[in-house]
Design a protein around this motif. Structure first.
Motif, PDB file in Angstrom:
ATOM      1  N   LEU A  25       0.828  -1.213   0.000  1.00  0.00           N
ATOM      2  CA  LEU A  25       0.000   0.000   0.000  1.00  0.00           C
ATOM      3  C   LEU A  25       0.861   1.260   0.000  1.00  0.00           C
ATOM      4  CD1 LEU A  25      -2.851   1.280   0.228  1.00  0.00           C
ATOM      5  CD2 LEU A  25      -2.528   1.199   2.710  1.00  0.00           C
ATOM      6  N   ILE A  26       1.894   1.273   0.822  1.00  0.00           N
ATOM      7  CA  ILE A  26       2.776   2.450   0.883  1.00  0.00           C
ATOM      8  C   ILE A  26       3.464   2.683  -0.453  1.00  0.00           C
ATOM      9  CG2 ILE A  26       4.959   3.281   1.885  1.00  0.00           C
ATOM     10  CD1 ILE A  26       4.001   2.092   4.548  1.00  0.00           C
ATOM     11  N   ASN A  27       3.966   1.628  -1.083  1.00  0.00           N
ATOM     12  CA  ASN A  27       4.630   1.796  -2.373  1.00  0.00           C
ATOM     13  C   ASN A  27       3.650   2.194  -3.469  1.00  0.00           C
ATOM     14  OD1 ASN A  27       7.637   1.221  -2.449  1.00  0.00           O
ATOM     15  ND2 ASN A  27       6.869  -0.389  -1.123  1.00  0.00           N
ATOM     16  N   TRP A  28       2.424   1.703  -3.382  1.00  0.00           N
ATOM     17  CA  TRP A  28       1.428   2.114  -4.368  1.00  0.00           C
ATOM     18  C   TRP A  28       1.139   3.608  -4.217  1.00  0.00           C
ATOM     19  CZ3 TRP A  28      -3.798   3.651  -3.625  1.00  0.00           C
ATOM     20  CH2 TRP A  28      -4.513   3.822  -4.806  1.00  0.00           C
ATOM     21  N   ILE A  29       0.972   4.067  -2.970  1.00  0.00           N
ATOM     22  CA  ILE A  29       0.714   5.492  -2.726  1.00  0.00           C
ATOM     23  C   ILE A  29       1.894   6.338  -3.204  1.00  0.00           C
ATOM     24  CG2 ILE A  29       0.427   7.228  -0.900  1.00  0.00           C
ATOM     25  CD1 ILE A  29      -1.258   5.107   0.598  1.00  0.00           C
TER      26      ILE A  29
END
Length: 146
Positions: A25-29
């Protein structure tokens, strides 16, 4: 310690799955932010930087999911992980040690505590399913009686 090995291994698997989802999720954001802001580092293409963030997050999440599968298999079967699984869990422990050191400086003590809790679950799983202890016959493992 032996009565807690299955719940701890299962809890380690759950923690690794949640951590993998969080990393993804963090890398997608981060990828979305880079793409929308048209950020560039030394003339790099923002689209490629976003794609690299997404791929890196996905690969790291898959690695954590694989570690969780090894831990879950140990918990469900109540058997120690095989050699490749132990190596994978040991490498995951090393990665968590490095992540903890980085988290203190970049994120704070709360993130450090969370990463160290996952590291403790991994180490406990490795120690509870020690293959040398499992290889001994039950008679040899018990202390002699008088």
């Amino acid at each position: 310690m032996s009565r807690f090995r299955r719940p701890v291994a299962g809890l380690a698997a759950l923690a690794l799955v949640l951590e993998g989802l969080g990393i993804a999720l963090i890398n997608w954001i981060l990828g979305v932010v880079v793409r929308r802001q048209h950020m560039s580092l030394a003339g790099s293409d923002p689209g490629l930087m976003a794609l690299a963030a997404w791929i890196a997050g996905g690969l790291f999440a898959l690695y954590l999911f694989l570690c969780a599968a090894v831990s879950l298999r140990a918990a469900l079967g109540d058997r120690p992980p095989r050699t490749a699984g132990r190596i994978l869990l040991i490498a995951c422990g090393v990665v968590h040690g490095l992540l903890g050191a980085i988290c203190v400086g970049l994120v704070g003590w709360g993130a450090f505590a969370a990463v160290m809790a996952v590291l403790a679950l991994i180490v406990w799983t490795l120690m509870a399913y020690d293959p040398e202890r499992w290889a001994q016959p039950a008679e040899a493992a018990a202390p002699p009686s008088r």
